[in-house]
Design an enzyme around this catalytic site. Structure first.
Site, PDB file in Angstrom:
ATOM      1  N   HIS A 110      25.576  90.629 -46.580  1.00  0.00           N
ATOM      2  CA  HIS A 110      26.502  91.024 -46.346  1.00  0.00           C
ATOM      3  C   HIS A 110      27.480  91.032 -45.182  1.00  0.00           C
ATOM      4  O   HIS A 110      27.713  90.460 -43.838  1.00  0.00           O
ATOM      5  CB  HIS A 110      25.615  91.640 -45.579  1.00  0.00           C
ATOM      6  CG  HIS A 110      26.258  93.323 -44.400  1.00  0.00           C
ATOM      7  ND1 HIS A 110      26.773  94.627 -45.015  1.00  0.00           N
ATOM      8  CD2 HIS A 110      26.689  93.406 -43.024  1.00  0.00           C
ATOM      9  CE1 HIS A 110      26.801  95.925 -44.488  1.00  0.00           C
ATOM     10  NE2 HIS A 110      26.998  94.735 -43.272  1.00  0.00           N
ATOM     11  N   GLU A 143      12.973  99.094 -47.513  1.00  0.00           N
ATOM     12  CA  GLU A 143      13.879 100.308 -47.676  1.00  0.00           C
ATOM     13  C   GLU A 143      15.054 101.017 -46.289  1.00  0.00           C
ATOM     14  O   GLU A 143      16.178 101.846 -46.436  1.00  0.00           O
ATOM     15  CB  GLU A 143      12.865 100.856 -47.448  1.00  0.00           C
ATOM     16  CG  GLU A 143      12.055 101.353 -48.263  1.00  0.00           C
ATOM     17  CD  GLU A 143      10.964 102.645 -47.695  1.00  0.00           C
ATOM     18  OE1 GLU A 143      10.460 103.120 -47.298  1.00  0.00           O
ATOM     19  OE2 GLU A 143       9.770 101.500 -48.875  1.00  0.00           O
TER      20      GLU A 143
HETATM   21  C1  GRF Z   1      31.619  91.120 -49.557  1.00  0.00           C
HETATM   22  O1  GRF Z   1      31.826  91.103 -48.902  1.00  0.00           O
HETATM   23  C2  GRF Z   1      29.836  91.088 -49.933  1.00  0.00           C
HETATM   24  O2  GRF Z   1      29.467  90.874 -48.570  1.00  0.00           O
HETATM   25  C3  GRF Z   1      29.560  92.672 -49.944  1.00  0.00           C
HETATM   26  O3  GRF Z   1      30.900  93.359 -51.161  1.00  0.00           O
HETATM   27  C4  GRF Z   1      31.555  92.124 -50.686  1.00  0.00           C
HETATM   28  C5  GRF Z   1      31.385  91.719 -51.960  1.00  0.00           C
HETATM   29  O4  GRF Z   1      32.469  90.950 -52.621  1.00  0.00           O
HETATM   30  N1  GRF Z   1      28.328  92.848 -49.791  1.00  0.00           N
HETATM   31  P1  GRF Z   1      32.844  90.668 -54.198  1.00  0.00           P
HETATM   32  O5  GRF Z   1      32.251  91.729 -55.813  1.00  0.00           O
HETATM   33  O6  GRF Z   1      31.416  89.166 -54.262  1.00  0.00           O
HETATM   34  O7  GRF Z   1      34.089  89.541 -54.094  1.00  0.00           O
END
Ligand code: GRF
Length: 191
Positions: A110, A143
């Site tokens: 995230h 969850e």
């Molecule tokens: C990333 O910023 C990740 O943290 C979030 O979605 C984005 C995905 O980027 N969950 P990518 O597809 O890996 O370039």
């Protein structure tokens, strides 16, 4: 321990690519067995195929409900003997049944320092709030959205001149390293 990894994506797949490269160059012991996308048009699937990874599209729109979609996903992952699911830009919130079946086997990345800025538009909100530091988090998936146990984090300094786009770029570079570091850490912990 070496895991059998499935990477779940919905979009670009830059984190996915870094994990595949780490597998191919021996940076991680685990094997990327498959990449699954819920979005049939994602460029990430083509990138994975270019590395010879087995890919699968399971389009949630083709199912009557989430339970059916997740059941199909789960069966596919069982068939592939997966024991670590890495969410990398997977834009679906997984339901209770799925999460219970795969308890502590699903991790997510995230782009914020959780528990700050859960959910979407994290970079925009971070800029608006004027935070001086942001970063990224890898956590177990439970969850509640972006609320599972934190495994590791990395930070970036947010400067006055940063925009949503520049912050996103800075954090993404950290994400790419953090995800690999966490997989290595889990491999060690499970030895
Ligand atoms: C990333 O910023 C990740 O943290 C979030 O979605 C984005 C995905 O980027 N969950 P990518 O597809 O890996 O370039």
């Amino acid at each position: 321990m070496a895991f059998n990894i499935a990477i779940l994506i919905s979009g670009n797949g830059s984190n996915m690519l870094k994990i595949i490269q780490a597998y191919k160059n021996g940076q991680i012991k685990s094997k990327v067995v498959t990449v699954v996308s819920n979005n049939p048009n994602t460029i990430g699937i083509k990138k994975a195929q270019s590395y010879g990874i087995i890919t699968k599209v399971i389009n949630h729109r083709e199912f009557n409900n989430t339970i059916q979609f997740e059941k199909t996903l789960s069966e596919y992952l069982f068939k592939k003997s997966i024991n670590l699911i890495c969410l990398a830009g997977f834009m679906r919130v997984l339901g209770k049944n799925f999460i219970t079946k795969w308890d502590r086997k699903i991790i997510n990345i995230h782009p914020s320092l959780l528990p700050s800025f859960k959910g979407l538009n994290t970079h925009k909100r971070a800029i608006e709030q004027g935070v001086k530091y942001s970063g990224c988090t890898v956590h177990y998936v439970n969850e509640s959205l972006d609320s599972g146990e934190i495994i590791d984090q990395d930070i970036v300094r947010v400067s006055e001149s940063d925009s949503e786009i520049s912050l996103k770029k800075k954090i993404l570079m950290k994400e790419h390293k953090l995800y690999i570091k966490v997989i290595q850490k889990l491999e060690k912990n499970c030895d």
